[in-house]
Design a protein around this motif. Structure first.
Motif, PDB file in Angstrom:
ATOM      1  N   GLY A  56     -30.991  19.617  49.599  1.00  0.00           N
ATOM      2  CA  GLY A  56     -31.131  21.052  49.384  1.00  0.00           C
ATOM      3  C   GLY A  56     -29.798  21.758  49.351  1.00  0.00           C
ATOM      4  O   GLY A  56     -29.681  22.947  49.622  1.00  0.00           O
ATOM      5  N   LEU A  57     -28.774  21.028  49.027  1.00  0.00           N
ATOM      6  CA  LEU A  57     -27.440  21.602  49.056  1.00  0.00           C
ATOM      7  C   LEU A  57     -27.219  22.503  47.845  1.00  0.00           C
ATOM      8  O   LEU A  57     -27.512  22.150  46.714  1.00  0.00           O
ATOM      9  CB  LEU A  57     -26.422  20.466  49.056  1.00  0.00           C
ATOM     10  CG  LEU A  57     -24.979  20.903  48.969  1.00  0.00           C
ATOM     11  CD1 LEU A  57     -24.550  21.539  50.270  1.00  0.00           C
ATOM     12  CD2 LEU A  57     -24.115  19.706  48.649  1.00  0.00           C
ATOM     13  N   VAL A  58     -26.695  23.654  48.144  1.00  0.00           N
ATOM     14  CA  VAL A  58     -26.340  24.556  47.066  1.00  0.00           C
ATOM     15  C   VAL A  58     -24.910  24.251  46.650  1.00  0.00           C
ATOM     16  O   VAL A  58     -24.031  24.158  47.510  1.00  0.00           O
ATOM     17  CB  VAL A  58     -26.436  26.020  47.555  1.00  0.00           C
ATOM     18  CG1 VAL A  58     -25.963  26.980  46.486  1.00  0.00           C
ATOM     19  CG2 VAL A  58     -27.843  26.317  47.996  1.00  0.00           C
ATOM     20  N   VAL A  59     -24.680  24.026  45.378  1.00  0.00           N
ATOM     21  CA  VAL A  59     -23.322  23.760  44.910  1.00  0.00           C
ATOM     22  C   VAL A  59     -22.517  25.055  44.982  1.00  0.00           C
ATOM     23  O   VAL A  59     -22.987  26.104  44.535  1.00  0.00           O
ATOM     24  CB  VAL A  59     -23.332  23.197  43.477  1.00  0.00           C
ATOM     25  CG1 VAL A  59     -21.900  22.867  43.056  1.00  0.00           C
ATOM     26  CG2 VAL A  59     -24.185  21.948  43.412  1.00  0.00           C
ATOM     27  N   ARG A  60     -21.337  24.987  45.574  1.00  0.00           N
ATOM     28  CA  ARG A  60     -20.582  26.212  45.833  1.00  0.00           C
ATOM     29  C   ARG A  60     -19.175  26.095  45.248  1.00  0.00           C
ATOM     30  O   ARG A  60     -18.209  25.844  45.962  1.00  0.00           O
ATOM     31  CB  ARG A  60     -20.528  26.462  47.346  1.00  0.00           C
ATOM     32  CG  ARG A  60     -21.882  26.212  47.994  1.00  0.00           C
ATOM     33  CD  ARG A  60     -21.865  26.515  49.459  1.00  0.00           C
ATOM     34  NE  ARG A  60     -21.812  27.939  49.712  1.00  0.00           N
ATOM     35  CZ  ARG A  60     -21.607  28.465  50.920  1.00  0.00           C
ATOM     36  NH1 ARG A  60     -21.399  27.669  51.945  1.00  0.00           N
ATOM     37  NH2 ARG A  60     -21.573  29.768  51.082  1.00  0.00           N
ATOM     38  N   PRO A  61     -19.092  26.285  43.911  1.00  0.00           N
ATOM     39  CA  PRO A  61     -17.820  26.035  43.224  1.00  0.00           C
ATOM     40  C   PRO A  61     -16.654  26.843  43.784  1.00  0.00           C
ATOM     41  O   PRO A  61     -15.540  26.326  43.876  1.00  0.00           O
ATOM     42  CB  PRO A  61     -18.111  26.420  41.770  1.00  0.00           C
ATOM     43  CG  PRO A  61     -19.481  26.967  41.723  1.00  0.00           C
ATOM     44  CD  PRO A  61     -20.161  26.691  43.008  1.00  0.00           C
ATOM     45  N   ARG A  62     -16.888  28.086  44.231  1.00  0.00           N
ATOM     46  CA  ARG A  62     -15.754  28.902  44.676  1.00  0.00           C
ATOM     47  C   ARG A  62     -15.097  28.278  45.914  1.00  0.00           C
ATOM     48  O   ARG A  62     -13.875  28.320  46.089  1.00  0.00           O
ATOM     49  CB  ARG A  62     -16.202  30.345  44.954  1.00  0.00           C
ATOM     50  CG  ARG A  62     -17.196  30.458  46.081  1.00  0.00           C
ATOM     51  CD  ARG A  62     -17.866  31.826  46.166  1.00  0.00           C
ATOM     52  NE  ARG A  62     -18.990  31.758  47.085  1.00  0.00           N
ATOM     53  CZ  ARG A  62     -18.943  32.097  48.365  1.00  0.00           C
ATOM     54  NH1 ARG A  62     -17.833  32.556  48.873  1.00  0.00           N
ATOM     55  NH2 ARG A  62     -20.001  31.975  49.139  1.00  0.00           N
TER      56      ARG A  62
END
Lengths: 914, 86
Positions: free
Chosen positions: A24-30
């Protein structure tokens, strides 16, 4: 779980595993981009309260981190805990973490960390920085939970590194709050990247994305907006809320709670999470929360306290499926831990729900489980948490043989520190453990006292659990003490049978027993039995080179030295040195170098001897302190012989600093080795002040092959001065020492005694007696190629040797010795110093006025063998003030050490000789 | 305290911390660059007053933790409004 590396380092593998990223990991590019750019600098600091996804973020970034050329960046993970407050523990784990990437990294540092002496911090930092700098590629080290260690130990290391940072290493620090490091200067230099809670918290979009991953039906936008605002993006809170939202009617109730600003929201959420679980899961969560990490089998041990209807595997599967703050540490072996924040809340609920008695019982069970798994440190931790000292001590006793076999002084010391002193003093085994600790530190008097005390306790109060093993361990340590007290028969009686009967697992102690049996057999006049015993033990164990077999070689070499057979001693010491190097055993490497230095110095091979002694000094912290001290004296001798006078005294200054550091005061043999150098320098006047010392105060009468033998130096000074009864007193000392040398079959010492006796008899006008004594001495010295013993005695000895050269049995030997005398000594006899004009630049009375009364007081006390601390105490001034006075005195006298100052003051008549 | 927006744990803010005892200026770097002012009260008690802007409360806790490790008893922590800020 346990890794045993080549260097016998025990580490808990789970601390070195990077936690697996949860689903359930949200990808967090910043944030990933921030980590990318942080890698350019030295340190990335990720700091936020629990539950902001620090670990998840860094762990997922590491999986994909690449160098510019596309190569993956090697990385390693270390989860810190309270144990890392001890900087020795921390450094062991730090090296173990680096070795996950580079298997043989940092060997020197590791040796220092497990050393016999505490090396100074700056030495550790220098060596470690160097070794890291030499690693083949850049890499990342993550310190997780940096907020858990307390005190300054770990941070003083980090601080020192930051000042000369090894560029090869990028450090990522995960902490709940700012660590005590010079962050503002790192920031100013652009070396620090920070990711803090304001960056970590979920934005509304991220929260929405997160919920659409984990909930079957996406929630209302308004509810998420409210949640996000109330939680301020706190990820763990959002996650806990998801449990309410998946329940029927949950969202409505949650919304009303969220609108009520008086409710402490995280409390409510945790309660909701726990309440919504089946009873068996609730029980499982609460009971296992006492553990920092667990396996199914350990969990089973705790939960089935009374009821056997709960299956740990099923519970763990359930928690993993439900994503209930469970982190898998090691999929392969099945180690897990809870998310810190969740675990802390669970512990609090456990205390409320079950009470102290149940918690103690849980800790006891955990302690026993860890003990069975041979994880003594964790076992001891839980036993202490359970308040069960006797269980903790039981675990220590169970692991004692192993700790001793690894000669792991730091761990032994740490364990002893965790037990109250009064309790140690009631337990025979614990008291014996303190004795072993003194042995590691070569504190023989304290060792002796501790053994006696252990026996007393065992007899009077509580007998130890395994009286047979206890008796044997005690016997071997007593044998050691008997040997050092020159009671050789008793030493053999103590050690020989005990060594044979002690179970094989006590390898270190059996090694100790074997050496002292071998040394004592020889010293009690049974050299053949000694050789046979040691060789037999060596043959039986030669397949396995370790400190036990090397100790046998050490004992054989020492026996040859004592017998005056230096050729065989040299061969044996070389074998021992080679094997010690191969096996990486610095204690024995130090001994090998020392014995070779000792032998080559006698042979007048000064360059070789100097190299061997210097090799010992390079092992200063890792080898035995006694050989380091004696090697410093050896180097002093060599420098003096080579005419490097200042350097020679400098070695003794270093020695006295070492004494102050380790014992708080200069040791007697240090004082005498200084006097010995003065004699070698023909400065009888300077050396003579020590002859007033009361010889009954010399505690150590051993004839072990150390550079300094106090009674012999005393006799040398008296013979050189030759005033009044001096020579007679010297002869009395020589008789005593000679008697001991004969009784202990120490031919080496006897050779020296007889030669000196010859000089003494010459003083008394007994030339015939002098010649007879010298002939006996040279006859004994024939096989050992002794040289320095005679050459050090100067021109009188040279003349006497020429007189016996015509005596056929010794002619060749005498010729060889005479060839080694410096030419100048006979060609240009040294002028009588009393006839020379005074080279003293100071006017004595003037100097006396220039010292303040307080400085003079300090100076008077400096002449006594007491520490500066004790001087300060006597004068009722602070240590710093006392130190300032001594520095004033030094600068007024133009000297650099305490004993030079005293020496100077005696010569100037400011203070009377001792 | 009159604050326009309720403070959050990760707001930049100015803080003034008072501890009992004397703290050398050279520790400023280890304390997030806060300025250190030492004053003696009439009765001989020495206080150290640390002030400065901290990036969030994790930084504040870090400072407090360091002061704790220095064994300096904590007297007060005050959060100050910053002129010209939201």
């Amino acid at each position: 779980m346990i890794t045993l590396t080549k260097s016998d380092m025990i580490v808990l593998q789970t601390k070195l595993n990077r936690p697996n990223v949860t689903k359930g990991l949200v990808v967090r590019p910043r944030l990933l981009k921030l980590l990318d750019s942080g890698y350019e600098g030295a340190v990335t600091l990720v700091v936020a309260p629990a539950g902001f996804g620090k670990t998840t973020l860094v762990s997922s970034w590491l999986q994909t981190a690449r160098e510019d050329d596309g190569r993956p960046i090697p990385s390693t993970w270390l989860s810190l805990d309270e144990g890392d407050s001890d900087s020795e523990v921390f450094l062991r784990y730090f090296i173990a973490a680096i070795r996950v990437i580079f298997p043989d990294a940092c060997p020197q540092t590791l040796k220092l960390v497990t050393a016999r002496q505490h090396p100074p911090n700056h030495v550790l930092v220098d060596v470690l920085s160097n070794e890291i700098e030499q690693l083949p590629s850049r890499f990342i080290v993550v310190f997780d939970d940096l907020h858990t260690p307390h005190g300054t130990g770990l941070f003083s290391h980090l601080n020192s590194w930051l000042s000369h940072w090894p560029r090869q290493m990028h450090l990522i620090l995960l902490s709940r709050f700012n660590p005590p490091l010079p962050l503002s200067s790192l920031r100013a230099k652009g070396l620090l990247t920070e990711i803090r809670s304001r960056e970590l918290r979920f934005t509304q979009e991220e929260a929405m994305e997160y919920y659409s991953y984990i909930l079957k039906s996406p929630p209302e936008k308004n509810a998420v907006a409210l949640l996000q605002k109330r939680m301020e993006g706190w990820i763990a809170g959002l996650k806990m809320a998801s449990f309410s939202m998946s329940a029927d009617e949950g969202t409505d109730e949650l919304t009303s709670v969220l609108l009520d600003s008086d409710v402490f929201i995280s409390d409510y959420l945790v309660d909701e999470v726990i309440k919504s679980q089946p009873t068996n899961i609730q029980q499982f969560l609460l009971k296992t929360s006492i553990l920092d990490q667990f396996t199914p089998s350990l969990a089973e041990e705790l939960i089935n306290q009374g009821n056997a209807d709960c299956d740990a595997h099923q519970c763990i599967d359930y928690l993993e499926m439900a994503d209930l703050f469970l982190i898998s540490l090691d999929k392969h072996r099945g180690w897990y831990r809870y998310h810190d924040m969740f675990r802390d809340v669970l512990r609090q609920r456990l205390a409320a729900a079950m009470g102290a008695e149940v918690i103690r019982e849980l800790h006891s069970r955990a302690a026993e489980w860890f003990a069975v798994q041979n994880l003594p440190d964790l076992g001891i931790h839980h036993a202490l948490e359970a308040g069960d000292l006797s269980l903790a001590v039981g675990i220590m006793e169970q692991s004692l043989a192993e700790i001793l076999n690894h000669e792991d002084r730091p761990t032994l010391e740490r364990w002893l520190r965790s037990i109250p002193l009064a309790y140690i003093d009631e337990s025979p085994m614990l008291t014996l453990m303190t004795a072993f600790n003194h042995g590691f530190r070569w504190e023989l008097a304290q060792l002796d006292r501790a053994v006696t005390r252990a026996e007393e306790i065992s007899a009077k109060r509580e007998p130890p659990d395994d009286p047979e093993v206890f008796r044997k361990l005690t016997a071997i340590l007593k044998g050691q003490a008997f040997y050092h007290a020159n009671e050789f028969e008793q030493a053999v009686a103590c050690t020989q049978d005990a060594t044979a009967q002690l179970p094989a697992e006590w390898r270190y102690v059996r090694g100790l027993g074997a050496i002292y049996t071998g040394l004592s057999l020889q010293a009690s006049g049974r050299p053949d039995a000694a050789a046979q015993y040691l060789a037999g033990q060596y043959e039986a164990n030669r397949d396995n080179v370790d400190s036990f077999t090397l100790r046998l070689l050490q004992a054989m070499s020492i026996n040859y030295i004592q017998a005056g057979n230096y050729e065989s001693a040299e061969r044996m010491a070389r074998t021992m040195l080679r094997q010690a190097r191969q096996a990486g055993l610095p204690v024995m490497e130090g001994w090998g170098n020392y014995l070779l230095g000792y032998i080559h110095l006698e042979w007048n091979n000064l360059a070789e001897a100097e190299q061997f002694f210097k090799a010992v000094i390079s092992l200063q912290y890792t080898t035995q302190i006694a050989v380091v001290r004696s090697s410093m004296m050896g180097l002093g001798h060599i420098s003096m012989i080579l005419g490097r006078r200042e350097e020679a005294f400098h070695f003794i200054d270093q020695l006295s600093e070492l004494d102050l550091l380790n014992r708080g005061q200069e040791q007697l043999d240090t004082i005498f080795s200084r006097a010995r150098l003065m004699l070698l320098d023909d400065d009888v006047e300077a050396a003579e002040k020590w002859v007033y010392l009361d010889s009954s105060r010399f505690p150590d009468k051993t004839l072990a092959p150390w550079m300094e033998c106090i009674p012999m130096t005393m006799a040398r000074i008296l013979i050189a001065r030759n005033k009044g009864n001096d020579t007679k007193t010297a002869l009395r000392i020589l008789n005593e020492t000679g008697e001991l040398a004969e009784r202990s079959h120490t031919t080496r010492a006897l050779i020296d005694v007889l030669a000196l006796r010859a000089l003494a008899l010459l003083n008394l006008g007994d030339s015939a007696g002098a010649r007879d004594a010298l002939i006996r001495s040279v006859e004994l010295a024939r096989h050992g190629r002794f040289i320095r013993t005679y050459v050090n005695m100067g021109s009188k000895m040279q003349k006497l040797l020429t007189q016996i050269a015509g005596h056929p049995p010794v002619t060749r030997t005498v010729g060889r010795i005479l060839a080694a005398f410096p030419v100048t000594e006979s060609a240009f006899p040294s002028p009588d110093p009393s006839l020379l004009p005074s080279a003293d630049p100071f006017d004595e009375s003037d100097l006396g006025e220039r010292l303040t009364p307080r400085e003079l007081e300090v100076l008077v006390l400096m002449a006594e063998p007491i520490s500066l601390k004790a001087i300060a105490a006597r004068l009722h001034i602070s240590y710093a003030t006392a130190r300032r006075y001594t520095i004033n005195v030094y600068s007024k006298f133009g000297v650099h050490s305490r004993w030079e100052a005293v020496d100077s003051a005696v010569r100037r008549g400011l203070i009377s000789p001792l | 305290m009159d604050l326009p927006i309720p403070p959050s744990i990760d707001d930049l803010a100015a803080y003034q911390i008072t501890v009992l005892g004397s703290l050398s200026l050279r520790w400023s770097e280890r304390l997030e660059g806060m300025t250190i002012l030492t004053t003696s009260l009439n009765d001989g008690v020495t206080l150290s007053i640390l002030s400065g802007i901290l990036t969030d409360q994790a930084a504040l806790i870090g400072v407090l933790n360091t002061l704790y490790e220095f064994h300096l008893p904590l007297l007060t922590v005050i959060r100050l409004p910053i002129a010209g800020m939201k």
